[in-house]
Design a protein around this motif. Structure first.
Motif, PDB file in Angstrom:
ATOM      1  N   VAL A   1       0.847  -1.205   0.000  1.00  0.00           N
ATOM      2  CA  VAL A   1       0.000   0.000   0.000  1.00  0.00           C
ATOM      3  C   VAL A   1       0.875   1.245   0.000  1.00  0.00           C
ATOM      4  N   LEU A   2       1.923   1.238   0.812  1.00  0.00           N
ATOM      5  CA  LEU A   2       2.834   2.377   0.886  1.00  0.00           C
ATOM      6  C   LEU A   2       3.590   2.569  -0.428  1.00  0.00           C
ATOM      7  N   VAL A   3       4.069   1.481  -1.016  1.00  0.00           N
ATOM      8  CA  VAL A   3       4.818   1.551  -2.278  1.00  0.00           C
ATOM      9  C   VAL A   3       3.946   2.113  -3.399  1.00  0.00           C
ATOM     10  N   PHE A   4       2.700   1.645  -3.499  1.00  0.00           N
ATOM     11  CA  PHE A   4       1.802   2.131  -4.551  1.00  0.00           C
ATOM     12  C   PHE A   4       1.458   3.609  -4.358  1.00  0.00           C
ATOM     13  N   ASN A   5       1.398   4.051  -3.112  1.00  0.00           N
ATOM     14  CA  ASN A   5       0.986   5.424  -2.841  1.00  0.00           C
ATOM     15  C   ASN A   5       2.094   6.445  -3.034  1.00  0.00           C
ATOM     16  N   LEU A   6       3.350   6.038  -2.891  1.00  0.00           N
ATOM     17  CA  LEU A   6       4.450   7.001  -2.942  1.00  0.00           C
ATOM     18  C   LEU A   6       4.478   7.829  -4.231  1.00  0.00           C
ATOM     19  N   PRO A   7       4.414   7.222  -5.421  1.00  0.00           N
ATOM     20  CA  PRO A   7       4.428   8.057  -6.632  1.00  0.00           C
ATOM     21  C   PRO A   7       3.189   8.937  -6.761  1.00  0.00           C
TER      22      PRO A   7
ATOM     23  N   ILE B   1      -5.893  10.077  -7.946  1.00  0.00           N
ATOM     24  CA  ILE B   1      -6.116  10.060  -9.399  1.00  0.00           C
ATOM     25  C   ILE B   1      -7.413  10.775  -9.733  1.00  0.00           C
ATOM     26  N   GLY B   2      -8.457  10.499  -8.953  1.00  0.00           N
ATOM     27  CA  GLY B   2      -9.747  11.126  -9.191  1.00  0.00           C
ATOM     28  C   GLY B   2      -9.690  12.636  -9.053  1.00  0.00           C
ATOM     29  N   ILE B   3      -9.007  13.125  -8.015  1.00  0.00           N
ATOM     30  CA  ILE B   3      -8.887  14.562  -7.805  1.00  0.00           C
ATOM     31  C   ILE B   3      -8.086  15.213  -8.919  1.00  0.00           C
ATOM     32  N   LEU B   4      -7.012  14.562  -9.364  1.00  0.00           N
ATOM     33  CA  LEU B   4      -6.188  15.108 -10.432  1.00  0.00           C
ATOM     34  C   LEU B   4      -6.984  15.254 -11.731  1.00  0.00           C
ATOM     35  N   VAL B   5      -7.724  14.212 -12.087  1.00  0.00           N
ATOM     36  CA  VAL B   5      -8.509  14.258 -13.320  1.00  0.00           C
ATOM     37  C   VAL B   5      -9.609  15.304 -13.221  1.00  0.00           C
TER      38      VAL B   5
ATOM     39  N   THR C   1      -2.509  13.833   3.788  1.00  0.00           N
ATOM     40  CA  THR C   1      -2.703  12.534   3.157  1.00  0.00           C
ATOM     41  C   THR C   1      -1.486  11.641   3.372  1.00  0.00           C
ATOM     42  N   VAL C   2      -0.286  12.229   3.253  1.00  0.00           N
ATOM     43  CA  VAL C   2       0.942  11.476   3.516  1.00  0.00           C
ATOM     44  C   VAL C   2       0.925  10.940   4.947  1.00  0.00           C
ATOM     45  N   PHE C   3       0.563  11.796   5.883  1.00  0.00           N
ATOM     46  CA  PHE C   3       0.507  11.376   7.291  1.00  0.00           C
ATOM     47  C   PHE C   3      -0.469  10.211   7.450  1.00  0.00           C
ATOM     48  N   ALA C   4      -1.661  10.328   6.819  1.00  0.00           N
ATOM     49  CA  ALA C   4      -2.660   9.262   6.934  1.00  0.00           C
ATOM     50  C   ALA C   4      -2.161   7.953   6.336  1.00  0.00           C
ATOM     51  N   VAL C   5      -1.514   8.025   5.171  1.00  0.00           N
ATOM     52  CA  VAL C   5      -1.031   6.820   4.493  1.00  0.00           C
ATOM     53  C   VAL C   5       0.089   6.152   5.294  1.00  0.00           C
ATOM     54  N   VAL C   6       1.050   6.950   5.744  1.00  0.00           N
ATOM     55  CA  VAL C   6       2.196   6.385   6.473  1.00  0.00           C
ATOM     56  C   VAL C   6       1.754   5.792   7.807  1.00  0.00           C
TER      57      VAL C   6
ATOM     58  N   SER D   1      -7.438  13.030   2.019  1.00  0.00           N
ATOM     59  CA  SER D   1      -7.918  11.728   1.571  1.00  0.00           C
ATOM     60  C   SER D   1      -7.029  10.617   2.124  1.00  0.00           C
ATOM     61  N   THR D   2      -7.355   9.407   1.727  1.00  0.00           N
ATOM     62  CA  THR D   2      -6.595   8.241   2.169  1.00  0.00           C
ATOM     63  C   THR D   2      -5.589   7.801   1.111  1.00  0.00           C
ATOM     64  N   GLY D   3      -5.384   8.623   0.097  1.00  0.00           N
ATOM     65  CA  GLY D   3      -4.427   8.292  -0.952  1.00  0.00           C
ATOM     66  C   GLY D   3      -5.015   7.371  -2.000  1.00  0.00           C
ATOM     67  N   GLY D   4      -4.137   6.703  -2.740  1.00  0.00           N
ATOM     68  CA  GLY D   4      -4.590   5.728  -3.725  1.00  0.00           C
ATOM     69  C   GLY D   4      -5.372   6.350  -4.861  1.00  0.00           C
TER      70      GLY D   4
END
Length: 281
Positions: free
Chosen positions: A62-68, A139-143, A85-90, A132-135
């Motif tokens: 989960v962490l690896v996928f979220n980093l980029p 992508i949704g916010i960017l688009v 979001t970084v804080f929440a993911v980590v 957000s919780t990342g992931g």
């Protein structure tokens, strides 16, 4: 520390604990696959271990996928949003390791329902606090930021594909239960996330300039002013202000109106839809 910052950090911590309990005590024991990056990590961990004998952990993936994705969010969305979001993911990655996988029950219905409620509640808390919780959220916010369009169809296709392969590899009954869990989670997110619930206010006032000025100073919302409205009892000329706000903003709006005009009449209607994007990051 600022109260707003402290509250968001507490919300992120609460998310990490609640979502980890939902995953480790309900979804994993019941063979229920989450949606998004977490579900993909679940499936990959299981496939790599079964097919290649490679042992990885869900939190690490989960962490690896979220980093980029987080790196892109830092550049393209908002840095304050990204930091939370970084804080929440980590933190979630660490809490997932700390919360033990306990088999309270293996009943897939119970696991799908309770895991879905816990996951949806935790995600709703973060969205209601402006991060957000990342992931896939990123992508949704960017688009949406780039095109103004929602990519809900992409999310649906991604999760349907994920559940398809989970069912193909490990049993269709668990794919169907997983789909039910994701649906329950989504409904709970909508219930908890008051930011996206819209209400329409109709404000009858004799001091429209003061009320409108105060509202615009505290909120970034459009206001429509209708002139020459008349009260049926006193036949005094008044003005009608109309605006749409989120459910979360309602208390603040009422307080602002009361400070500007204690005699203003306020009517609130829920379940409002608009033809424009109501809220964007």
């Amino acid at each position: 520390m600022d109260k707003g910052v402290g509250r968001k950090l507490l919300v992120a911590l609460a998310y990490s604990v609640i979502s980890s309990v939902g995953l480790n005590m309900f979804w994993l024991p019941g063979n229920i696959y989450a949606n998004g990056i977490t579900g993909l990590s679940q499936l990959l961990v299981q496939v790599l271990e079964d097919q290649l004998g490679i042992q990885l952990t869900i939190p690490a993936l989960v962490l690896v996928f979220n980093l980029p994705l987080l790196a892109i969010a830092w550049q393209k969305i908002d840095r304050k949003f990204t930091l939370y979001t970084v804080f929440a993911v980590v933190v979630t990655s660490f809490v997932m390791k700390l919360v033990p996988v306990i088999t309270l029950t293996t009943d897939p219905v119970i696991c799908a329902v309770f895991g879905g409620v816990l996951h949806g509640f935790s995600v709703g808390l973060t969205l209601n606090s402006d991060f957000s919780t990342g992931g896939l959220d990123i992508i949704g916010i960017l688009v949406k930021k780039a095109t103004g369009r929602s990519i809900g169809s992409f999310f649906i296709a991604f999760n349907v594909t994920l559940q398809f392969f989970a069912g193909l590899l490990y049993g269709w009954q668990f794919a169907f239960y997983s789909a039910a869990a994701v649906f329950i989670s989504g409904r709970v997110v909508d219930y908890v996330n008051a930011k996206q619930k819209r209400v329409q206010l109709m404000i009858v006032t004799e001091h429209s300039q003061q009320v409108a000025g105060s509202l615009q100073a505290s909120l970034t919302r459009g206001i429509t002013i209708i002139n020459d409205v008349e009260g049926a009892f006193d036949h005094q000329e008044k003005k009608l202000l109309m605006m749409v706000v989120s459910q979360r903003e309602l208390k603040k709006v009422k307080e602002t109106i009361h400070q500007a005009d204690q005699q203003a009449f306020v009517s609130v209607a829920s379940g409002v839809s608009t033809n424009r994007v109501f809220y964007e990051w």
